[in-house]
Design a protein around this motif. Structure first.
Motif, PDB file in Angstrom:
ATOM      1  N   ARG A 193     -22.748  50.552  24.426  1.00  0.00           N
ATOM      2  CA  ARG A 193     -23.031  52.064  24.200  1.00  0.00           C
ATOM      3  C   ARG A 193     -24.540  51.930  24.085  1.00  0.00           C
ATOM      4  O   ARG A 193     -25.044  52.192  23.109  1.00  0.00           O
ATOM      5  CB  ARG A 193     -22.546  52.605  22.980  1.00  0.00           C
ATOM      6  CG  ARG A 193     -20.800  52.663  23.120  1.00  0.00           C
ATOM      7  CD  ARG A 193     -20.181  53.394  21.945  1.00  0.00           C
ATOM      8  NE  ARG A 193     -18.717  53.221  22.116  1.00  0.00           N
ATOM      9  CZ  ARG A 193     -18.015  54.438  21.772  1.00  0.00           C
ATOM     10  NH1 ARG A 193     -18.802  55.469  21.078  1.00  0.00           N
ATOM     11  NH2 ARG A 193     -16.762  54.609  21.841  1.00  0.00           N
ATOM     12  N   ALA A 252     -22.209  58.446  13.756  1.00  0.00           N
ATOM     13  CA  ALA A 252     -22.646  57.711  14.947  1.00  0.00           C
ATOM     14  C   ALA A 252     -21.602  57.962  16.026  1.00  0.00           C
ATOM     15  O   ALA A 252     -20.542  58.604  15.779  1.00  0.00           O
ATOM     16  CB  ALA A 252     -22.007  56.183  14.578  1.00  0.00           C
ATOM     17  N   TYR A 253     -22.078  57.897  17.403  1.00  0.00           N
ATOM     18  CA  TYR A 253     -21.127  58.133  18.531  1.00  0.00           C
ATOM     19  C   TYR A 253     -20.526  59.545  18.568  1.00  0.00           C
ATOM     20  O   TYR A 253     -19.475  59.753  19.210  1.00  0.00           O
ATOM     21  CB  TYR A 253     -19.876  57.433  18.640  1.00  0.00           C
ATOM     22  CG  TYR A 253     -20.274  55.847  18.662  1.00  0.00           C
ATOM     23  CD1 TYR A 253     -21.492  55.231  19.116  1.00  0.00           C
ATOM     24  CD2 TYR A 253     -19.604  54.840  18.051  1.00  0.00           C
ATOM     25  CE1 TYR A 253     -21.769  53.816  19.253  1.00  0.00           C
ATOM     26  CE2 TYR A 253     -19.744  53.436  18.006  1.00  0.00           C
ATOM     27  CZ  TYR A 253     -21.010  52.994  18.455  1.00  0.00           C
ATOM     28  OH  TYR A 253     -21.110  51.787  18.356  1.00  0.00           O
ATOM     29  N   ILE A 295     -21.683  51.193  11.663  1.00  0.00           N
ATOM     30  CA  ILE A 295     -21.137  51.550  13.187  1.00  0.00           C
ATOM     31  C   ILE A 295     -21.936  50.713  13.863  1.00  0.00           C
ATOM     32  O   ILE A 295     -23.158  51.121  14.001  1.00  0.00           O
ATOM     33  CB  ILE A 295     -21.152  52.729  13.271  1.00  0.00           C
ATOM     34  CG1 ILE A 295     -20.535  53.660  12.144  1.00  0.00           C
ATOM     35  CG2 ILE A 295     -20.110  53.271  14.534  1.00  0.00           C
ATOM     36  CD1 ILE A 295     -19.092  53.404  11.672  1.00  0.00           C
ATOM     37  N   ALA A 296     -21.583  49.884  14.915  1.00  0.00           N
ATOM     38  CA  ALA A 296     -22.325  49.158  15.625  1.00  0.00           C
ATOM     39  C   ALA A 296     -21.527  48.379  16.985  1.00  0.00           C
ATOM     40  O   ALA A 296     -20.566  48.000  16.460  1.00  0.00           O
ATOM     41  CB  ALA A 296     -23.184  48.261  15.238  1.00  0.00           C
ATOM     42  N   GLU A 352     -26.186  55.350  22.775  1.00  0.00           N
ATOM     43  CA  GLU A 352     -25.339  55.921  21.739  1.00  0.00           C
ATOM     44  C   GLU A 352     -26.194  55.810  20.335  1.00  0.00           C
ATOM     45  O   GLU A 352     -26.585  54.597  20.191  1.00  0.00           O
ATOM     46  CB  GLU A 352     -24.028  55.623  21.597  1.00  0.00           C
ATOM     47  CG  GLU A 352     -23.225  55.792  22.647  1.00  0.00           C
ATOM     48  CD  GLU A 352     -22.516  56.966  22.652  1.00  0.00           C
ATOM     49  OE1 GLU A 352     -22.833  57.960  21.714  1.00  0.00           O
ATOM     50  OE2 GLU A 352     -21.429  57.270  23.671  1.00  0.00           O
ATOM     51  N   GLU A 379     -26.104  54.664  16.439  1.00  0.00           N
ATOM     52  CA  GLU A 379     -25.389  53.951  15.512  1.00  0.00           C
ATOM     53  C   GLU A 379     -25.711  54.162  14.351  1.00  0.00           C
ATOM     54  O   GLU A 379     -26.678  54.981  13.854  1.00  0.00           O
ATOM     55  CB  GLU A 379     -25.105  52.562  16.248  1.00  0.00           C
ATOM     56  CG  GLU A 379     -24.657  52.306  17.516  1.00  0.00           C
ATOM     57  CD  GLU A 379     -24.616  51.003  18.173  1.00  0.00           C
ATOM     58  OE1 GLU A 379     -23.475  50.760  18.847  1.00  0.00           O
ATOM     59  OE2 GLU A 379     -25.163  50.162  17.647  1.00  0.00           O
ATOM     60  N   TRP A 380     -25.187  53.403  13.312  1.00  0.00           N
ATOM     61  CA  TRP A 380     -25.510  53.400  12.158  1.00  0.00           C
ATOM     62  C   TRP A 380     -25.434  52.020  11.496  1.00  0.00           C
ATOM     63  O   TRP A 380     -24.345  51.415  11.089  1.00  0.00           O
ATOM     64  CB  TRP A 380     -24.342  54.307  11.065  1.00  0.00           C
ATOM     65  CG  TRP A 380     -25.031  54.788  10.079  1.00  0.00           C
ATOM     66  CD1 TRP A 380     -24.739  54.367   8.855  1.00  0.00           C
ATOM     67  CD2 TRP A 380     -26.103  56.088   9.582  1.00  0.00           C
ATOM     68  NE1 TRP A 380     -25.179  55.196   7.760  1.00  0.00           N
ATOM     69  CE2 TRP A 380     -26.013  56.142   8.426  1.00  0.00           C
ATOM     70  CE3 TRP A 380     -26.744  56.607  10.522  1.00  0.00           C
ATOM     71  CZ2 TRP A 380     -26.960  57.050   7.705  1.00  0.00           C
ATOM     72  CZ3 TRP A 380     -27.464  57.591  10.080  1.00  0.00           C
ATOM     73  CH2 TRP A 380     -27.635  57.855   8.539  1.00  0.00           C
ATOM     74  N   HIS A 381     -26.612  51.155  11.437  1.00  0.00           N
ATOM     75  CA  HIS A 381     -26.548  49.715  11.231  1.00  0.00           C
ATOM     76  C   HIS A 381     -26.763  49.333   9.661  1.00  0.00           C
ATOM     77  O   HIS A 381     -26.461  48.239   9.357  1.00  0.00           O
ATOM     78  CB  HIS A 381     -27.592  49.031  11.983  1.00  0.00           C
ATOM     79  CG  HIS A 381     -27.435  49.017  13.509  1.00  0.00           C
ATOM     80  ND1 HIS A 381     -28.165  48.488  14.494  1.00  0.00           N
ATOM     81  CD2 HIS A 381     -26.554  49.758  14.116  1.00  0.00           C
ATOM     82  CE1 HIS A 381     -27.722  48.692  15.698  1.00  0.00           C
ATOM     83  NE2 HIS A 381     -26.853  49.477  15.388  1.00  0.00           N
TER      84      HIS A 381
END
Length: 807
Positions: A423, A786-787, A469-470, A426, A428-430
């Motif tokens: 993605r 995320a996404y 989220i990754a 997109e 994300e939330w790392h």
């Protein structure tokens, strides 16, 4: 031939041993029946088989690999066992021949329901929203009983009916042919097992009228064609199913956001509770077993008065360890562990009662997807259980056998791929703050309320920190060591692992960087456990571990990385803070330096730190001191900037630092330090203070919980006067597409979306509610955007949610 098989199986399932007599009132017909025909052996869930004897050691006489992890518990007779894997492969296994007798595929990709056998049929739940009825002899799928929601718990089978529950809080009674007799609506989600004794039913569900996470434990009376509530108890976060216990009591485990409890309930009597230290979290989804007037929880044994009587050695079962529900034989208590071992405790041993008499280890022991969360079944001198390695095991007397891979080979071409599509474009939330700046701001423009639940998955663990989220995955780090990876699209579990930490309670979240998951666990000074773990993000395998003496970090904390390095800091003692950089790939030390003048001398306990990266600098804020119970001296610490290449100190500001549950963040050339009552904006290049936000009201519940605010354009341009979202004791907000998402103010079981405006109180300016969702438990975490979605897990439910825009 098929009719003969059905007749034999039906006789075996229905046969009750009349030769076993016992003065123990807790040993009844359900305990003396031959076989292990459902979860915890009987509908009462006692897990007690007093006539079964085992001669140790046992051997692996059958091992069959399934296409997916096995979380469900088997039903078993002497020469047949019935099991389901996470992707709905229901099988009848012949342990003598080490082969699959028949295989039936039902729907669902995160199935945990344990099968029950009765009346020549197999009854098993599907996460796709139905109860499947399968012919016991042939494997033919006879019927799907629509449930309207996922059926993740085991059905309870009695002499006259079948009962099952759904995730949306329905309790359903059917006859053996699958015809619905009645449906009871709990009006709130249900995530734990049910129990049935005669015409009494135990059913747990949420409580929509509660603002503190109180759940209902209901005792219902089945009147044939209808059902009536006869008792109602309110318990915070039941995490495992109830069991009918000795002398009309009911036992279950629970979790109240901070501490675990074992609860004993009885009609018309006060609830009896056992609460241990803060390290005991009871979030293992365990249903206790019952014998001799005692409750066998697994690592602990209790009396019917909830008095603690015994616990296992922490060498084998650390406090808060996630383990399977136990099974009891004539001599042994048997249970599986997160490590991938099956423990056999001699419950009559008085010499070494806290140590197992024998231990069986799987081939995958200690690795990712090694846990045995499947509660064992015992029948005919054999022990049956599933592993998260996807292998269904039978232990008994006989020759050791290899793992049968034929089923996996046969189905390999039919399985949906678990490869995740990249993605690249997109959001994300790392980290728990979004990225290494910890600004709590997401640029995702597709996220817009109102939302609906796209999926939710019941997992293991309780949470204080947000999901990460990754790479198409969701990563969850629990308080007592479990780490879970789910598919972000559909919520199925990709891998699970655990850190065995007997004295550690951890709140901080994971950090994703360079294909790795980095997690810090609180350092326990007395026992020297904890530190920094690095996992392969795709497999969960541990790549390296550093015993770093971290302080007791909180919900908003996480690690920071920069150009292949991860940065840590801790209190070395004598007023010295040590910071270090380790290579993410190998964990090797790149540099380590000591900094003086940040703490008073003599402070020896671990210290909490908060950090962020921006403009090529590592910003670190250190309070005076915080011990492992969150107690601060009323002293001011310092905030510094460090060169991530070599550890050189670039600047120091001794006038502001984080406090208790606050942190720092970076955005647009500013380092924002949230202290006890105010925020400080520092120039990122020089450390000079540029402005101070308005002071929070003192002497309110919000004066100590000013964690952080999203560093929105509005907040920064107004110098902290606008864009101030409410929070509660354990949560802060994130900002995405014009909306702040966080705790419901005063209602700790909800997350809320708000916009600027509305009635102001306590100086908050973001008060216009635009969306709200209520959970069964306290909602201490913060959503992760995320996404185009919001990902979330509340504190005690053990459920991960994915919310998508409703339209």
């Amino acid at each position: 031939m098929v009719q003969l098989k059905r007749l034999v199986l039906g006789l075996l399932v229905g046969l009750v041993s009349q030769s076993i007599a016992s003065a123990d009132p807790d040993v009844n017909a359900a305990d003396t029946a031959i076989g292990w025909t459902q979860y915890k052996r009987n509908s009462q869930r006692t897990g007690n088989s007093p006539q079964e004897t085992l001669s140790l050691p046992l051997r692996r006489i059958s091992a069959i690999r399934f296409p997916a992890p096995i979380y469900a518990s088997p039903a078993a007779l002497q020469d047949r066992a019935y099991i389901q894997d996470a992707r709905g492969h229901v099988a009848c296994v012949d342990p003598i021949q080490n082969k699959v007798h028949w295989l039936t595929k039902i729907d669902g990709i995160k199935n945990t329901s344990s099968p029950a056998i009765a009346n020549e049929r197999v009854y098993v739940g599907s996460s796709a929203g139905y109860l499947a009825i399968i012919d016991m002899a042939t494997g033919e799928l006879l019927k799907k009983v629509a449930a309207g929601s996922a059926v993740i718990c085991a059905p309870a089978v009695t002499e006259s009916a079948v009962y099952f529950s759904t995730m949306n809080g329905m309790l359903i009674k059917i006859d053996f042919d699958g015809n619905k007799i009645w449906t009871f609506d709990g009006r709130a989600p249900s995530y734990v097992e049910i129990a049935v004794k005669g015409n009494e039913i135990l059913f747990c569900c949420g409580n929509r009228s509660s603002s503190s996470g109180s759940n209902q434990v209901l005792r219902l009376l089945d009147r044939g064609d209808r059902v009536k509530v006869v008792d109602r108890w309110f318990v915070l976060n039941p995490t495992g199913g109830p069991v009918f216990g000795p002398q009309e009591t009911i036992g279950l485990q629970s979790f109240d956001s901070e501490l675990g409890s074992f609860q004993v309930l009885a009609s018309g009597q006060p609830t009896r509770s056992y609460r241990s230290s803060r390290h005991w979290h009871t979030d293992a989804r365990v249903t206790p077993s019952v014998r001799d007037g005692k409750y066998y929880l697994g690592e602990k044994i209790f009396t019917r008065e909830a008095k603690f009587e015994w616990e296992a050695s922490k060498k084998f079962l650390y406090q808060g360890a996630s383990h399977s529900s136990p099974a009891l034989t004539a001599k042994h208590m048997i249970l599986g562990t997160e490590k991938g071992q099956l423990l056999f405790f001699d419950i009559h041993d008085t010499t070494k009662p806290d140590q197992p008499e024998w231990v069986f280890s799987t081939d995958n022991v200690g690795k990712s997807n090694s846990a045995i969360s499947s509660s064992p079944a015992v029948a005919g001198g054999k022990v049956f259980f599933g592993g998260e390695d996807g292998i269904f095991y039978t232990l008994g007397q006989g020759a050791e056998t290899r793992v049968n891979e034929q089923l996996l080979t046969r189905l390999s071409n039919r399985q949906p791929t678990q490869e995740l599509a990249p993605r690249p474009n997109e959001h994300e939330w790392h980290t728990v703050g979004g990225d290494m700046t910890y600004s709590l701001v997401s640029p995702d423009k597709r996220i817009k309320p109102p939302f609906r639940v796209k999926w939710k998955t019941r997992i293991w663990g309780s949470f204080k920190s947000p999901m990460i989220i990754a790479d198409g995955r969701v990563y969850c780090a629990s308080r007592v060591g479990q780490v879970t990876c789910l598919n972000a699209e559909d919520g199925h579990i990709i891998w699970r692992t655990a850190h065995a930490l007997p004295y550690v309670d951890t709140r901080s979240g994971a950090t994703f960087s360079d294909g790795k998951i980095l997690i810090m666990r609180t350092w326990d000074v007395a026992h020297e456990v904890g530190g920094l773990w690095c996992h392969d993000a795709a497999t969960g395998n541990v790549l390296w571990h550093r015993p770093v003496p971290f302080g007791y970090h909180l919900n908003a904390d996480g690690l920071t990385t920069h150009q292949g390095r991860v940065f840590v800091a801790w209190n070395k003692g004598e007023g010295v803070i040590r910071a270090a950089a380790y290579g993410i790939d190998d964990g090797e030390e790149v540099w380590a330096k000591d900094y003086t003048g940040l703490l008073q001398k003599g402070r020896k306990k671990p210290v909490r730190v908060s950090s962020a990266v921006g403009d090529g600098r590592w910003y670190l804020s250190v309070p005076e001191v915080m011990d492992q119970f969150g107690i601060y001296e009323n002293k001011l610490g310092a905030t510094v900037a460090i060169d991530p290449e070599n550890g050189d100190l670039l600047w120091k500001n001794s006038d502001c630092a984080i406090h208790e549950r606050t942190r720092i963040g970076y955005r647009n050339g500013l380092v924002i330090v949230f202290s006890q009552l105010v925020s400080h904006a520092l120039d990122a290049e020089s450390g000079k203070e540029l402005w101070t936000g308005p002071e929070r009201p003192a002497n309110t519940r919000y004066s100590r919980t000013y964690f952080a605010q999203p560093l929105t354009d509005l907040y920064l341009k107004s110098e902290g006067k606008q864009g101030i979202a409410p929070m509660d004791v354990c949560s802060y907000s994130v900002f995405v597409n014009g909306v702040w998402y966080g705790h419901a103010q005063g209602t700790t079981t909800s997350i809320v979306g708000r916009t600027e405006g509305g009635t102001s109180n306590y100086g908050f300016t973001v008060n216009q509610k635009v969306w709200e969702y209520q959970f069964n438990s306290k909602a201490c975490c913060t959503p992760s955007p995320a996404y185009g979605r919001l990902y979330y897990s509340p504190n005690g439910e053990g459920v991960v949610y994915c919310f998508e825009t409703a339209n």
